[in-house]
Design a protein around this motif. Structure first.
Motif, PDB file in Angstrom:
ATOM      1  N   GLU A 158       1.121  12.401  -2.602  1.00  0.00           N
ATOM      2  CA  GLU A 158       0.074  11.223  -2.794  1.00  0.00           C
ATOM      3  C   GLU A 158      -0.717  11.509  -3.958  1.00  0.00           C
ATOM      4  N   SER A 159      -1.156  12.626  -4.191  1.00  0.00           N
ATOM      5  CA  SER A 159      -2.191  12.996  -5.372  1.00  0.00           C
ATOM      6  C   SER A 159      -1.243  12.679  -6.615  1.00  0.00           C
ATOM      7  N   LYS A 182       3.101  10.858   2.785  1.00  0.00           N
ATOM      8  CA  LYS A 182       2.847  11.492   1.263  1.00  0.00           C
ATOM      9  C   LYS A 182       1.829  12.361   1.195  1.00  0.00           C
ATOM     10  N   ARG A 183       0.886  12.322   2.333  1.00  0.00           N
ATOM     11  CA  ARG A 183       0.003  13.322   2.299  1.00  0.00           C
ATOM     12  C   ARG A 183       0.315  14.547   3.006  1.00  0.00           C
ATOM     13  N   TYR A 197       2.146  -4.612  -6.899  1.00  0.00           N
ATOM     14  CA  TYR A 197       2.426  -3.862  -5.594  1.00  0.00           C
ATOM     15  C   TYR A 197       2.796  -5.023  -4.659  1.00  0.00           C
ATOM     16  N   GLU A 248       1.662  10.986  -7.488  1.00  0.00           N
ATOM     17  CA  GLU A 248       1.573   9.569  -7.473  1.00  0.00           C
ATOM     18  C   GLU A 248       0.441   8.947  -8.068  1.00  0.00           C
ATOM     19  N   THR A 249      -0.610   9.387  -7.421  1.00  0.00           N
ATOM     20  CA  THR A 249      -2.021   8.604  -7.854  1.00  0.00           C
ATOM     21  C   THR A 249      -2.232   9.126  -9.413  1.00  0.00           C
ATOM     22  N   ASP A 309       0.837  -1.199   0.102  1.00  0.00           N
ATOM     23  CA  ASP A 309      -0.129   0.125  -0.024  1.00  0.00           C
ATOM     24  C   ASP A 309       0.949   1.199   0.176  1.00  0.00           C
ATOM     25  N   THR A 310       0.840   1.952  -1.154  1.00  0.00           N
ATOM     26  CA  THR A 310       1.664   3.200  -1.317  1.00  0.00           C
ATOM     27  C   THR A 310       1.275   4.213  -0.584  1.00  0.00           C
ATOM     28  N   HIS A 311      -0.108   4.244  -0.238  1.00  0.00           N
ATOM     29  CA  HIS A 311      -0.639   5.651   0.454  1.00  0.00           C
ATOM     30  C   HIS A 311      -0.421   5.680   1.936  1.00  0.00           C
ATOM     31  N   ALA A 315       0.062   6.850 -11.512  1.00  0.00           N
ATOM     32  CA  ALA A 315      -0.305   5.449 -11.728  1.00  0.00           C
ATOM     33  C   ALA A 315      -1.490   5.013 -12.478  1.00  0.00           C
ATOM     34  N   GLN A 316      -2.585   6.014 -12.243  1.00  0.00           N
ATOM     35  CA  GLN A 316      -3.677   6.033 -13.390  1.00  0.00           C
ATOM     36  C   GLN A 316      -3.299   6.061 -14.840  1.00  0.00           C
TER      37      GLN A 316
END
Length: 518
Positions: A140-141, A56-57, A159, A143-144, A50-52, A147-148
């Motif tokens: 975090e956003s 990262k926030r 993962y 990286e998201t 889990d990368t979240h 990834a998408q």
């Protein structure tokens, strides 16, 4: 773009991917997007299930994207997606400088320089509406979004599978991740500062040991008003405080505490008391991590079929937020060159230019980091030097110089003599039909641009028409140029204000786009 799926050379053997990427952080994911853009089969192996993570926030995940990073995202149609998160209330609160009446443009060792001090006329090769400054984003956003995009383009991401073994030869790389085995023609280590790929690949990693342990912490104070907000240099280090309880500390202990024992409330309180010179009392430790100013770099970014990018290739302190941008620059530079090599379109030395261009950039960022550390040491001599540096930064020439470096405006690859634009990021020219250069680069092809009605240069492009698009048209602001050749990464490879002699154009086409195709 064409889709290329991994091949299996024997039914009982694992599929063969064109490229395996170790590390699913921003650098690995951006590289995956680049390679898929060119049709390669890509597998990303990420150690974390889990990368979240909280780090990262916001506020600790706040990063600033430099001008070259923003341009790379724009040229791949990702900038609007990333930029949208900037306008969230949480991001604007974390990027507290956005609320100041006088807009800071960046800092050097905590010494601010300001937007209204910068003399943009000293950048004659940039258009007036060019991207400038640092774009704040949450890691975090960011990286998201990457990834998408990578998954939409067809990259396979797994993962909870960190690389634990590799065996490379002249034909490819066999990779072990836990109990699983994968085969790739190439392996790229984007697996961070403690890179397993770098260690297993036998890369030499040298540099300077740390002078301090840095702390990032979210705490509760017995007295919320006991610490003044802002950045403060003291006789024992430095601390930054943002209410209600966000702390950054620098303790010049030689990096002794970094990753040696668990971070406790008592430890953070002890360091804060020593650095701040107060008897501040903490009542709770919500989140904490440590970091150092260790500055190391791989002597080579490639060993055979194994390459490094991002923190796997270079580590330094996070002062000034250069690390993420340095890694994205690696990926943008490497992606099209590795893709051309896999496809067989590349000249023999194309992949070597990744090392030649990016290694000096990494070395310069490490020195920039070391210079900031030197200006932060808790000594009277350093504080005196910092006062001199502050005076320089407050001048117009000083602010402009630091903006060039911090924003990445001064980036130029040594591509030889010629027009001063060569080796630099191409301006985002707008053609008479409304098309912009940045959007024309989204397909991943190179561009040959011609801005006047002279005899067309298109015939010279015929042998490379699969890799380079010809675009002709007038532009309102051509910066005195009549034609230029742009690499897929947006770097000017040839430029001229005189079309009488285009011999250098043919040489540039052969250098960057390889064997001629009829």
């Amino acid at each position: 773009m064409h889709t290329q799926h991994p091949q299996s050379e024997h039914p009982q053997h694992p599929p063969i991917f064109d490229v395996i990427i170790a590390g699913g952080g921003p650098v690995g994911l951006f590289l995956a997007c680049e390679l898929r853009l060119f049709g390669l089969s890509v597998l990303v192996l990420e150690q974390a299930a889990d990368t979240h993570t909280p780090l990262k926030r916001l506020p600790f995940g706040l990063r600033g994207l430099s001008v070259p990073t923003q341009e790379a995202l724009y040229r791949r149609d990702l900038l609007d997606t990333v930029r949208a998160a900037q306008h969230s209330p949480a991001t604007r609160q974390a990027a507290h400088w956005l609320q100041q009446p006088r807009q800071p443009a960046g800092h050097f060792a905590g010494i601010q320089f300001y937007q209204d001090d910068i003399d943009r006329s000293q950048w004659p090769l940039r258009l007036p509406d060019a991207m400038e400054g640092s774009l704040p984003v949450a890691l975090e956003s960011f990286e998201t979004a990457l990834a998408q995009r990578a998954q939409t383009l067809g990259a396979e991401i797994r993962y909870g599978m960190g690389v634990s073994g590799l065996k490379a030869n002249d034909d490819g790389v066999a990779v072990t991740a836990g109990a699983a085995h994968f085969n790739g023609r190439w392996l790229v280590g984007c697996d961070g500062g403690r890179s397993t790929v770098r260690k297993l690949g036998g890369f030499q990693f040298t540099g300077t040991e740390p002078e301090f342990t840095g702390y990032s912490a979210e705490v509760e104070l017995a007295d919320p008003n006991a610490l003044p907000p802002g950045r403060h240099y003291t006789a024992n280090g430095m601390y930054t405080f943002a209410r209600p309880g966000t702390l950054a500390l620098v303790d010049f202990d030689g990096g002794a505490f970094h990753r040696t024992t668990p971070i406790t409330l008592h430890q953070v309180q002890t360091v804060l008391q020593r650095v701040s010179g107060t008897d501040i009392q903490l009542t709770a430790l919500k989140l904490a991590s440590t970091w150092t100013d260790r500055a190391f770099q791989a002597s080579s970014y490639r060993h055979g079929r194994v390459l490094l990018a991002g923190d796997a290739a270079h580590v330094h302190s996070p002062l000034g937020g250069q690390g993420l941008n340095l890694g994205i620059g690696d990926a943008m530079n490497l992606g099209w060159k590795l893709a051309a090599t896999v496809r067989g379109d590349a000249p023999a030395a194309l992949l070597d230019s990744y090392q030649q261009e990016r290694h000096p950039v990494g070395a310069a960022v490490l020195d920039w980091s070391r210079a900031q550390v030197a200006l932060m040491r808790p000594t009277p001599a350093t504080r005196a030097l910092a006062a001199v540096m502050r005076d320089l930064i407050e001048t117009r020439d000083g602010a402009t110089y630091f903006a060039e470096r911090v924003w990445g405006v001064s980036l130029r690859y040594p591509l030889g003599d010629g027009h001063p634009l060569v080796g630099r990021s191409v301006p985002d020219f707008e053609l008479s039909n409304g098309a912009r250069v940045g959007t024309l680069l989204r397909g991943g092809q190179g561009l040959l641009l011609q801005f006047d009605s002279s005899p067309s240069l298109a015939p010279q492009l015929a042998p490379w028409q699969r890799q380079v698009s010809y675009v002709a048209g007038a532009v309102q602001q051509n910066l005195g140029l009549r034609a230029l050749l742009v690499r897929p990464d947006g770097v000017a490879a040839w430029a001229t204000d005189d079309l009488a002699d285009t011999t250098a154009l043919a040489a540039a086409l052969a250098r960057w786009f390889g064997p001629q195709h009829s």
